[in-house]
Enzyme design. Structure first.
Site, PDB file in Angstrom:
ATOM      1  N   HIS A 167       4.560  -9.998  -6.466  1.00 30.01           N
ATOM      2  CA  HIS A 167       3.425  -9.252  -7.009  1.00 30.01           C
ATOM      3  C   HIS A 167       3.677  -7.766  -6.770  1.00 30.01           C
ATOM      4  CE1 HIS A 167      -0.678  -8.035  -7.894  1.00 30.01           C
ATOM      5  NE2 HIS A 167      -1.044  -9.287  -8.116  1.00 30.01           N
ATOM      6  N   ARG A 207       0.807  -1.218   0.000  1.00 27.91           N
ATOM      7  CA  ARG A 207       0.000   0.000   0.000  1.00 27.91           C
ATOM      8  C   ARG A 207       0.839   1.267   0.000  1.00 27.91           C
ATOM      9  NH1 ARG A 207      -4.936  -2.273   0.633  1.00 27.91           N
ATOM     10  NH2 ARG A 207      -4.847  -4.281   1.690  1.00 27.91           N
ATOM     11  N   ASP A 227     -14.320  -8.067  -8.928  1.00 29.60           N
ATOM     12  CA  ASP A 227     -13.100  -8.705  -8.434  1.00 29.60           C
ATOM     13  C   ASP A 227     -13.252  -8.951  -6.935  1.00 29.60           C
ATOM     14  OD1 ASP A 227     -10.614  -9.545  -7.704  1.00 29.60           O
ATOM     15  OD2 ASP A 227      -9.546  -7.771  -8.402  1.00 29.60           O
ATOM     16  N   GLU A 249      -1.287 -10.001 -15.389  1.00 27.79           N
ATOM     17  CA  GLU A 249      -2.446 -10.690 -14.801  1.00 27.79           C
ATOM     18  C   GLU A 249      -3.736 -10.182 -15.446  1.00 27.79           C
ATOM     19  OE1 GLU A 249      -2.744 -10.640 -10.530  1.00 27.79           O
ATOM     20  OE2 GLU A 249      -4.638 -11.723 -10.557  1.00 27.79           O
ATOM     21  N   HIS A 300      -0.834  -6.215 -12.173  1.00 31.38           N
ATOM     22  CA  HIS A 300      -2.103  -5.848 -12.795  1.00 31.38           C
ATOM     23  C   HIS A 300      -1.783  -4.827 -13.887  1.00 31.38           C
ATOM     24  CE1 HIS A 300      -4.400  -6.871  -8.832  1.00 31.38           C
ATOM     25  NE2 HIS A 300      -3.853  -7.919  -9.391  1.00 31.38           N
ATOM     26  N   ASP A 312      -5.741 -15.410 -13.539  1.00 32.59           N
ATOM     27  CA  ASP A 312      -6.504 -15.489 -12.287  1.00 32.59           C
ATOM     28  C   ASP A 312      -7.887 -16.049 -12.608  1.00 32.59           C
ATOM     29  OD1 ASP A 312      -8.304 -14.641 -10.101  1.00 32.59           O
ATOM     30  OD2 ASP A 312      -6.556 -13.559  -9.346  1.00 32.59           O
ATOM     31  N   HIS A 321      -3.540 -18.032 -10.803  1.00 35.12           N
ATOM     32  CA  HIS A 321      -4.049 -17.620  -9.494  1.00 35.12           C
ATOM     33  C   HIS A 321      -5.363 -18.357  -9.296  1.00 35.12           C
ATOM     34  CE1 HIS A 321      -1.834 -13.495  -8.897  1.00 35.12           C
ATOM     35  NE2 HIS A 321      -1.095 -14.536  -8.557  1.00 35.12           N
ATOM     36  N   GLU A 356      -5.059 -17.014  -3.638  1.00 33.21           N
ATOM     37  CA  GLU A 356      -5.194 -15.690  -3.014  1.00 33.21           C
ATOM     38  C   GLU A 356      -6.574 -15.623  -2.373  1.00 33.21           C
ATOM     39  OE1 GLU A 356      -2.733 -12.885  -6.155  1.00 33.21           O
ATOM     40  OE2 GLU A 356      -4.740 -13.550  -6.716  1.00 33.21           O
ATOM     41  N   TYR A 383      -0.481  -2.638  -4.848  1.00 30.11           N
ATOM     42  CA  TYR A 383      -1.842  -2.319  -5.295  1.00 30.11           C
ATOM     43  C   TYR A 383      -1.958  -0.963  -5.977  1.00 30.11           C
ATOM     44  CZ  TYR A 383      -3.306  -6.017  -2.078  1.00 30.11           C
ATOM     45  OH  TYR A 383      -3.478  -7.208  -1.432  1.00 30.11           O
ATOM     46  N   HIS A 419     -10.796 -13.648 -11.671  1.00 31.25           N
ATOM     47  CA  HIS A 419     -10.897 -12.534 -12.623  1.00 31.25           C
ATOM     48  C   HIS A 419     -11.444 -13.022 -13.970  1.00 31.25           C
ATOM     49  CE1 HIS A 419      -7.325 -10.354 -10.395  1.00 31.25           C
ATOM     50  NE2 HIS A 419      -8.304 -10.669  -9.595  1.00 31.25           N
ATOM     51  N   HIS A 478     -12.583 -12.179  -4.419  1.00 30.95           N
ATOM     52  CA  HIS A 478     -12.132 -13.571  -4.293  1.00 30.95           C
ATOM     53  C   HIS A 478     -12.950 -14.324  -3.249  1.00 30.95           C
ATOM     54  CE1 HIS A 478      -7.840 -12.407  -5.843  1.00 30.95           C
ATOM     55  NE2 HIS A 478      -8.799 -11.912  -6.577  1.00 30.95           N
TER      56      HIS A 478
HETATM   57 ZN    ZN Z   1      -3.249  -9.668  -8.581  1.00 34.74          ZN
HETATM   58 MN    MN Z   2      -4.784 -12.597  -8.693  1.00 33.80          MN
HETATM   59 MN    MN Z   3      -7.908  -9.769  -7.530  1.00 32.50          MN
END
Ligand code: ZN
Ligand code: MN
Ligand code: MN
Length: 279
Positions: free
Chosen positions: A66, A36, A226, A142, A106, A176, A213, A257, A69, A179, A228
């Site tokens: 990864h 973050r 999105d 992704e 992403h 993913d 993913h 995830e 964000y 997604h 999960h």
């Molecule tokens: Zn991701």
């Molecule tokens: Mn993912």
């Molecule tokens: Mn996601």
């Protein structure tokens, strides 16, 4: 089966390896820093050394990182774009130092300026970052869930990006399942899955699929949401994962995830995956 979790680096980065081992993983994924924030504190030589040592002792390969964000590599806003590019470069360098071969990212949002321009900005960012990085780290694009203004929810777009970058050997795909389902790709019926696999083969190609993913989805097929869910408890459901886990998708390494809540622990999710794969 190559399977693992996204694990925390809280405390010290090498503790991620201990956490992956405790969960019974044979691969794992991390953020190499606070996801973050923009600018991470530099890695200490001791923690880099401990991470590499523990990882090779446990035989956990490959490991995935990864990006944070906050980044938006498709942003039309100059300042955000600049910081995103910088964050991508920092992460590539951290991967090199930690001997992590893959960095998942992403693709970002064009914020209403159109998918074409967003993709152009993303490609420029990837080219610039890989040219300056001078390392072997592979960026994994992704696929997105298809929310408004987001780029990369269509697999054909990922193909186009891979075809247009200057170093195609350093760009591949992370698929993913949450997604993809939210973006309209079906997994729940043999026929639906077959069609999705055919699209993957014809657009991305399985040799470019380096990571799955493995997440269930709270949102329905084509919902663009999105969100999960634990394996089997969402809209893809147990039947869907049974099919996924017996398909070519399961030949690729898989990272979960799934949510952190008290309905289902990581170990229970892993047990569920193994149960569905062998049933
Ligand atoms: Zn991701
Ligand atoms: Mn993912
Ligand atoms: Mn996601």
């Amino acid at each position: 089966m190559k399977i693992g979790f996204h694990v925390s680096i809280s405390g010290s980065i090498d503790l991620a390896v201990d956490r992956a081992v405790a969960l019974g993983c044979n691969t794992f994924q991390i953020f190499t820093r606070n996801p973050r924030g923009w600018r991470p504190r530099p890695l200490k030589a001791e923690e880099v050394e401990a991470f590499i040592e523990k990882k090779s002792r446990a035989g956990l390969e490959p490991v995935y990182a990864h990006t944070p964000y906050l980044i938006n590599l498709a942003s039309p806003r100059v300042e955000v774009y600049k910081r995103s590019l910088e964050a991508l470069m920092i992460d590539l360098e951290r991967c090199r130092a930690l001997e992590i071969p893959y960095l998942v990212t992403h693709l970002g949002s064009h914020l209403g300026t159109g998918s074409g321009l967003g993709i152009e900005r993303l490609i420029k960012a990837i080219n610039r970052a890989l040219a300056e990085a001078e390392n072997e780290v592979i960026i994994l694009l992704e696929n997105g869930a298809g929310s408004a203004h987001q780029i990369g929810s269509k697999l054909e777009d990922l193909r186009m990006i891979m075809d247009m970058v200057e170093r195609p050997s350093q760009v591949a795909v992370c698929l993913d399942t949450c997604h993809a389902f939210a973006a309209g790709y079906e997994f729940r019926t043999p026929l639906g899955l077959e069609k999705t696999l055919k699209t993957i083969e014809e657009s991305i190609g399985f040799e470019k699929l380096r990571l799955v993913h493995l997440n269930d989805s709270r949102g329905g097929l084509g919902s663009g949401v999105d969100h999960h869910e634990h394996i089997g408890l969402g809209e893809i459901g147990e039947e869907g994962f049974q099919l996924i886990l017996k398909s070519r998708l399961a030949e690729s390494p898989m990272i979960l995830e799934t949510p952190m809540d008290n309905r289902r622990s990581d170990i229970e999710n892993l047990r569920k995956v193994k149960e569905l794969a062998s049933s």
